[in-house]
Design an enzyme around this catalytic site. Structure first.
Site, mmCIF file in Angstrom:
data_model
loop_
_atom_site.group_PDB
_atom_site.id
_atom_site.type_symbol
_atom_site.label_atom_id
_atom_site.label_comp_id
_atom_site.label_asym_id
_atom_site.label_seq_id
_atom_site.Cartn_x
_atom_site.Cartn_y
_atom_site.Cartn_z
ATOM 1 N N LYS A 50 37.806 49.597 49.136
ATOM 2 C CA LYS A 50 37.617 48.489 48.193
ATOM 3 C C LYS A 50 38.228 47.212 48.794
ATOM 4 O O LYS A 50 38.969 47.296 49.784
ATOM 5 C CB LYS A 50 38.267 48.832 46.859
ATOM 6 N N ARG A 145 45.377 52.524 32.434
ATOM 7 C CA ARG A 145 44.463 51.507 32.919
ATOM 8 C C ARG A 145 43.063 52.018 32.589
ATOM 9 O O ARG A 145 42.510 51.636 31.573
ATOM 10 C CB ARG A 145 44.677 51.303 34.424
ATOM 11 N N TYR A 277 58.909 21.275 54.316
ATOM 12 C CA TYR A 277 58.909 20.805 52.935
ATOM 13 C C TYR A 277 60.170 21.246 52.192
ATOM 14 O O TYR A 277 60.615 22.386 52.340
ATOM 15 C CB TYR A 277 57.698 21.373 52.186
ATOM 16 N N MET A 325 50.683 24.867 54.418
ATOM 17 C CA MET A 325 49.303 25.337 54.300
ATOM 18 C C MET A 325 48.731 25.801 55.640
ATOM 19 O O MET A 325 48.082 26.840 55.730
ATOM 20 C CB MET A 325 48.426 24.217 53.714
HETATM 21 C C1 LIG Z 1 43.064 51.762 45.301
HETATM 22 C C2 LIG Z 1 42.931 53.136 44.797
HETATM 23 C C3 LIG Z 1 43.301 54.217 45.606
HETATM 24 C C4 LIG Z 1 43.992 54.052 46.939
HETATM 25 O O1 LIG Z 1 45.318 53.655 46.719
HETATM 26 P P1 LIG Z 1 46.365 53.532 47.933
HETATM 27 O O2 LIG Z 1 47.657 53.281 47.277
HETATM 28 O O3 LIG Z 1 45.915 52.355 48.748
HETATM 29 O O4 LIG Z 1 46.285 54.804 48.674
HETATM 30 C C5 LIG Z 1 43.040 55.487 45.124
HETATM 31 N N1 LIG Z 1 42.476 55.683 43.909
HETATM 32 C C6 LIG Z 1 42.125 54.660 43.104
HETATM 33 C C7 LIG Z 1 41.524 54.944 41.782
HETATM 34 C C8 LIG Z 1 42.357 53.361 43.516
HETATM 35 O O5 LIG Z 1 42.013 52.339 42.710
#
Ligand SMILES: *Cc1c(COP(=O)(O)O)cnc(C)c1O
Length: 382
Positions: A50, A145, A277, A325
């Site tokens: 992802k 969630r 800065y 930046m």
């Molecule tokens: C992102 C995610 C993972 C992977 O998590 P990591 O901590 O990067 O291994 C696994 N399962 C779900 C549902 C996720 O959203």
């Protein structure tokens, strides 16, 4: 000519890390036959890609994880791109589908989907009969969630069985996600108990382990069911833990993303003068300061304070003053030979570990990887 900043993505590090995870799981496999004569097959691995493969680029993820059993992601367009890139094995939508119109794409591309909400079941019921979709019923075991309450598991499983009889649904598995597999030992006990209780007596594959659970509790991936682990961060060479012993290096993981930029300028400042800065850093002696062609618009964390490590010509030194930046400033006192045009390793190969940079900046490597900016040119290392 591009600015003198480069990211490197190592495909061999990605595939190496996948193998590290396989080996780690293999070591936890109970003897090929236990006392009851059951045999334990190695678990299957969804490589989580992802968020543009955690900032490494979707195509790089597809190529680097060619040896995975499946790819897991959240964007249907990316899933379709995986098919276009020639990925023939499984694909899992971690958040499932979002609207009725997504379903024909899932079907046409043979994509497995999680089902975590009653609306999704309604949409499956409205789907015209046709090719069955493989699904994972997602349970909420404490993350709060996504997912159904464990108490509703049997009822939702029956809904899915009915859809299976109509040919709308194919294989039905179960999944859940830990909130704290990287936390206190024992933090997974209650979620596990809830999961086991919910699916007892219901057949189907099981997927519960993210990176932290896969690395810390690999034996969870072995039971009488078909098991799928879902590692993400560790496959990119970073650790999901912030303990001193469970480092990426200790697990044998290699950093897949490296970021470096050149010294644009070298300044000499006198004792008492400030840098950057807000004048947050003031020299305690006459010093040399390097100005590096990397700033927060490149994805370097603005919150990295004075002291965040960088490397120049193999020598560790540190960020001083505020990150701006397009530039950041570093202490050149430990590297007297450094001059304009020298490369500065910000993380990865020839740099500090990304986990170290993240920890200095009060964040996690996931965020740094995902934040790598589009304007940074990327070299791909086979
Ligand atoms: C992102 C995610 C993972 C992977 O998590 P990591 O901590 O990067 O291994 C696994 N399962 C779900 C549902 C996720 O959203």
């Amino acid at each position: 000519m591009p600015r003198p900043i480069r990211a490197t993505i190592s495909l061999s590090a990605l595939s190496h890390n996948l193998q590290v995870v396989r080996n780690h799981l293999e070591l936890a496999r109970p003897g090929s036959q236990d006392k009851t004569g059951k045999s334990f097959k190695p678990p299957f691995i969804w490589a989580v890609i992802k968020a543009n493969a955690y900032g490494h680029g979707l195509e790089n993820g597809i190529r680097g994880f060619a040896g995975a059993d499946g790819l897991a992601l959240i964007d249907l367009n990316d899933a379709v791109r995986c098919r276009e890139q020639g990925w023939r094995k499984k694909i899992l939508m971690l958040e499932g589908f979002f609207e009725q119109a997504d379903l024909p794409f899932l079907r046409a591309n043979n994509i497995t989907t999680s089902v975590h909400h009653i609306e999704q079941i309604r949409m499956l019921e409205k789907m015209p009969a046709g090719k069955p979709l493989d699904v994972f019923l997602k349970l909420n075991t404490g993350m709060n969630r996504l997912g159904f309450r464990p108490a509703d598991c049997a009822a939702r499983f029956r809904d899915l069985l009915a859809l299976q009889k109509q040919g709308r649904v194919g294989n039905i598995g179960f999944m859940s996600h830990f909130s704290s597999a990287d936390g206190q030992p024992g933090a997974i006990d209650e979620p596990l108990r809830l999961m086991r209780q919910a699916i007892e007596g219901l057949p189907g594959a099981l997927s519960i382990c993210n990176s932290a659970a896969t690395l810390r509790y690999p034996s969870l991936a072995f039971n009488e069911r078909e098991n799928w682990v879902r590692p993400g961060i560790c496959l990119y060479g970073a650790s999901p833990f912030d303990t001193p012993t469970e480092t990426a290096t200790a697990f044998g993981l290699l950093p897949a993303m490296s970021l470096r930029a050149k010294l644009l300028a070298v300044q000499r400042i006198a004792k008492g003068e400030s840098v950057g800065y807000g004048a947050t850093y003031r020299a305690t002696k006459n010093s040399r300061v390097g100005v590096v062609a990397c700033g927060y618009a490149d994805g370097y964390p603005r919150h990295a304070p004075t002291g965040t490590p960088v490397m120049i010509n193999g020598v560790r030194t540190r960020v001083i003053g505020r990150v701006s930046m397009d530039m950041l400033t570093v202490d050149l006192d430990p590297v007297p030979e450094a001059r304009e045009g020298d490369w500065v390793g910000l993380w990865g190969q020839n740099g500090p570990h990304i986990d170290e940079v993240a920890s200095h900046a009060g964040t996690i490597s996931y965020e740094l990887m995902c934040a790598l900016a589009k304007r940074v040119p990327v070299d791909i290392e086979e």
